[in-house]
Design a protein around this motif. Sequence first.
Motif, PDB file in Angstrom:
ATOM      1  N   ILE A 299     -36.140 -12.560  51.175  1.00  0.00           N
ATOM      2  CA  ILE A 299     -35.812 -13.077  49.903  1.00  0.00           C
ATOM      3  C   ILE A 299     -36.867 -13.850  49.183  1.00  0.00           C
ATOM      4  CG2 ILE A 299     -34.166 -14.422  48.449  1.00  0.00           C
ATOM      5  CD1 ILE A 299     -32.059 -13.235  50.760  1.00  0.00           C
ATOM      6  N   ASP A 301     -39.739 -14.019  49.739  1.00  0.00           N
ATOM      7  CA  ASP A 301     -40.972 -13.203  49.189  1.00  0.00           C
ATOM      8  C   ASP A 301     -40.925 -12.679  47.966  1.00  0.00           C
ATOM      9  OD1 ASP A 301     -42.567 -13.590  51.682  1.00  0.00           O
ATOM     10  OD2 ASP A 301     -41.812 -11.478  52.524  1.00  0.00           O
ATOM     11  N   ALA A 302     -39.728 -12.831  47.367  1.00  0.00           N
ATOM     12  CA  ALA A 302     -39.809 -12.004  45.836  1.00  0.00           C
ATOM     13  C   ALA A 302     -40.691 -12.728  45.056  1.00  0.00           C
ATOM     14  CB  ALA A 302     -38.279 -12.226  45.568  1.00  0.00           C
ATOM     15  N   LYS A 303     -41.293 -12.068  44.137  1.00  0.00           N
ATOM     16  CA  LYS A 303     -42.141 -12.454  43.022  1.00  0.00           C
ATOM     17  C   LYS A 303     -41.281 -13.417  42.159  1.00  0.00           C
ATOM     18  CE  LYS A 303     -44.145 -10.721  39.008  1.00  0.00           C
ATOM     19  NZ  LYS A 303     -44.074  -9.762  38.073  1.00  0.00           N
ATOM     20  N   PRO A 304     -41.490 -14.791  42.020  1.00  0.00           N
ATOM     21  CA  PRO A 304     -40.565 -15.654  41.186  1.00  0.00           C
ATOM     22  C   PRO A 304     -40.681 -15.089  39.889  1.00  0.00           C
ATOM     23  CG  PRO A 304     -42.490 -16.839  42.536  1.00  0.00           C
ATOM     24  CD  PRO A 304     -42.903 -15.554  42.614  1.00  0.00           C
ATOM     25  N   ALA A 305     -39.483 -15.435  39.067  1.00  0.00           N
ATOM     26  CA  ALA A 305     -39.191 -15.000  37.705  1.00  0.00           C
ATOM     27  C   ALA A 305     -39.944 -16.158  37.003  1.00  0.00           C
ATOM     28  CB  ALA A 305     -37.677 -15.144  37.288  1.00  0.00           C
ATOM     29  N   GLU A 310     -41.105 -20.625  42.685  1.00  0.00           N
ATOM     30  CA  GLU A 310     -40.716 -19.972  44.118  1.00  0.00           C
ATOM     31  C   GLU A 310     -39.256 -19.799  44.150  1.00  0.00           C
ATOM     32  OE1 GLU A 310     -40.534 -22.540  47.786  1.00  0.00           O
ATOM     33  OE2 GLU A 310     -40.275 -24.267  46.501  1.00  0.00           O
ATOM     34  N   VAL A 311     -39.037 -18.746  44.918  1.00  0.00           N
ATOM     35  CA  VAL A 311     -37.416 -18.600  44.990  1.00  0.00           C
ATOM     36  C   VAL A 311     -36.820 -19.440  46.331  1.00  0.00           C
ATOM     37  CG1 VAL A 311     -35.925 -16.625  45.864  1.00  0.00           C
ATOM     38  CG2 VAL A 311     -38.125 -16.063  44.404  1.00  0.00           C
TER      39      VAL A 311
ATOM     40  N   GLY B 150     -33.771 -16.966  40.486  1.00  0.00           N
ATOM     41  CA  GLY B 150     -35.250 -17.240  40.259  1.00  0.00           C
ATOM     42  C   GLY B 150     -36.351 -16.096  40.607  1.00  0.00           C
ATOM     43  N   ALA B 152     -37.991 -12.319  40.176  1.00  0.00           N
ATOM     44  CA  ALA B 152     -38.295 -11.473  39.291  1.00  0.00           C
ATOM     45  C   ALA B 152     -37.919  -9.864  39.686  1.00  0.00           C
ATOM     46  CB  ALA B 152     -39.817 -11.406  38.642  1.00  0.00           C
ATOM     47  N   GLU B 153     -38.027  -9.829  40.840  1.00  0.00           N
ATOM     48  CA  GLU B 153     -37.832  -8.243  41.698  1.00  0.00           C
ATOM     49  C   GLU B 153     -36.537  -8.258  42.405  1.00  0.00           C
ATOM     50  OE1 GLU B 153     -40.380  -7.429  44.708  1.00  0.00           O
ATOM     51  OE2 GLU B 153     -41.034  -9.457  44.987  1.00  0.00           O
ATOM     52  N   LYS B 155     -33.916  -7.496  45.355  1.00  0.00           N
ATOM     53  CA  LYS B 155     -34.108  -7.590  46.737  1.00  0.00           C
ATOM     54  C   LYS B 155     -32.703  -7.584  47.328  1.00  0.00           C
ATOM     55  CE  LYS B 155     -38.447  -9.339  47.910  1.00  0.00           C
ATOM     56  NZ  LYS B 155     -39.016  -8.915  49.028  1.00  0.00           N
TER      57      LYS B 155
END
Lengths: 366, 366
Positions: A299, A301-305, A310-311, B150, B152-153, B155
Amino acid sequence: MKIRAEVLTEDTKEILTKLGVPEDAAQTVAEELVRSNLMGVDSHGVLRIPRYVKQIQDGFIKPDANVKVVKESPSTAIIDADCGFGHVAARKMAQVVCEKAAKTGIACALSMNSTHIGRAGAYTEWIARQGMIGFAVAAVYTQGPLAPYGAAEGKLGTNPISWAVPRYGADPVIMDGATTIAAEGKLRAYIQKGMQVPEGWIRDGHGNNTTNPEDFYKEPKGTILPIGGLNAGAAKGSALSIMCDMFSIALANDDYWTALKEGGKLKAENGFFLMAVNPEFFCGTLAYEKQVDNHARFIKDAKPAEGFDEVLLPGEFEFRQAKKKEQEGIDLPEETWNGLVSIGQKLGCKWSAGLETVKAKEFVQF
Amino acid sequence: MKIRAEVLTEDTKEILTKLGVPEDAAQTVAEELVRSNLMGVDSHGVLRIPRYVKQIQDGFIKPDANVKVVKESPSTAIIDADCGFGHVAARKMAQVVCEKAAKTGIACALSMNSTHIGRAGAYTEWIARQGMIGFAVAAVYTQGPLAPYGAAEGKLGTNPISWAVPRYGADPVIMDGATTIAAEGKLRAYIQKGMQVPEGWIRDGHGNNTTNPEDFYKEPKGTILPIGGLNAGAAKGSALSIMCDMFSIALANDDYWTALKEGGKLKAENGFFLMAVNPEFFCGTLAYEKQVDNHARFIKDAKPAEGFDEVLLPGEFEFRQAKKKEQEGIDLPEETWNGLVSIGQKLGCKWSAGLETVKAKEFVQF
């Protein structure tokens, strides 16, 4: 006003013992309140003390309550809080469900005659730190501020749901949130800080949207929107809140609805359902903690919005705040602090008498 | 196109048996699919058949699976679905947790190697009809469409939560909903009906809000917003979705994350955690059902909001739809029906061969 957690805990404890709360119960309640402030949940922190003090003085909270298991089986228990502090009963419940789940794989406990339990997440976190999954729902014994989906008036409480899972080599992953878009305590905290709440949180008693938290407390009383606010998730938030009542108050069979209908006096404030699931009976505790860690990393690792660095996992922000505040002190609004000092002085607490000395010696000033 | 539930069930069953699914399993799956259509959850109804047929033909769903308990204790069980239909395994789980909770007060079961289970609410409802509280969380074994708070993708899965409680003299009160603002199946249903989804449900793969459900399926794949949409409840929706993974996939310790990371082949589609709590171990079953009824009436007594004729309990709308459709037939979009006919003809199903006769005799036409 910044104050060290240990000092605030001691001060709180002295207030409670002066009111007849035994040493160990006072320690528990003080720890739970200050822990809420550390985690950034000011709504469940020492802000509550004036209310608790009044509840003791009114005879609603019994200071020297005798918390006990009144019905049990290898996997279940009912805990009678004896109208004492809910925090004390809830800690006992956490201990009981872990002991039982250690032997049977899953166990749950239910409270009766409990006053305010504080943060539900405190107890699920404790369970997670024993290597188990904690799950909790709580309900408020009152005609609450949440308007059920499709209703124009408040019926349900801000009823929180919490769950926590142990993560290998890190703090647990923990969710702890009201089934309303915000806890009522948050509204109090906004008022104390003199701030407006975000749009879509509350309505006044005439059904109009407002951002002024004072509007919520005026008569006729306003409502808080469920998770989802005005969108398609509102029905789900409403349903989750109903679930909290059904799992806790209804299962305890306290005379809640009769009392409400007939204007009777309620002995309880919170219904609380607490559960532990033991991973040892499934994939094994170590394997589970590692899977939680895998998933946590997946989780994060997701690209932050946009607007996020960071997530963060559920609870991660709170744990970081707690670590920072343990070092730097807890920032209390003047109003909260003055409320404590005033109570401390009335009760003749040592710390409030020698306030200037204590301040100079113990407070972290910035 | 309106069709009677019994006819649709028989047709569905024949498709499945032609593909090697044993009689009883085919009956279970057909019943569950048609029950979803009756309850108005078209996304989990016979719309799914073409996908299931392909999954059988691809060797993903094993038609003659051997569902069995592989690990158990008096209050817990792991059920190996053997890569067969998830519906069959989930029904078995409901039976097992009720049997165990009858003796111990609370029990839970976890699935392994399960394909799509259908509606989580089907199994909690069944538990409630045995006089117990049903609770379920399910997770999808894939990098799902829900962007964690938070992020953008996508998961997380649309991971549903369901709970159901028995109500004295009435249908259970039942919540069954995705932790996204809408289930992915709902998007498919909107596409089939040629409709736009409400605002705040989805984003395209570039992070832009859109109301066109087709945008969700284009590459790069879009995301579905959590319960809360863009409001303060979004973090809670995201956390609830994470909980579903932690309760089901992580606890089963399937090689999910390894497989995802290394591009491995997953054997499972849904992780499923199902629990029963037996009120007999608390206030007693009859007392509980009456308390649920008290609370149900208390909620329904609320003054309806503007635009609502009455306040409905969770599940009440669905049960009413089911009763109506049982009488009047299920309204299927042409596309769904044509898909079934095409499959039925390819497999040489009797009903699709004599379609005109069957239509004249069995279909309720309006």
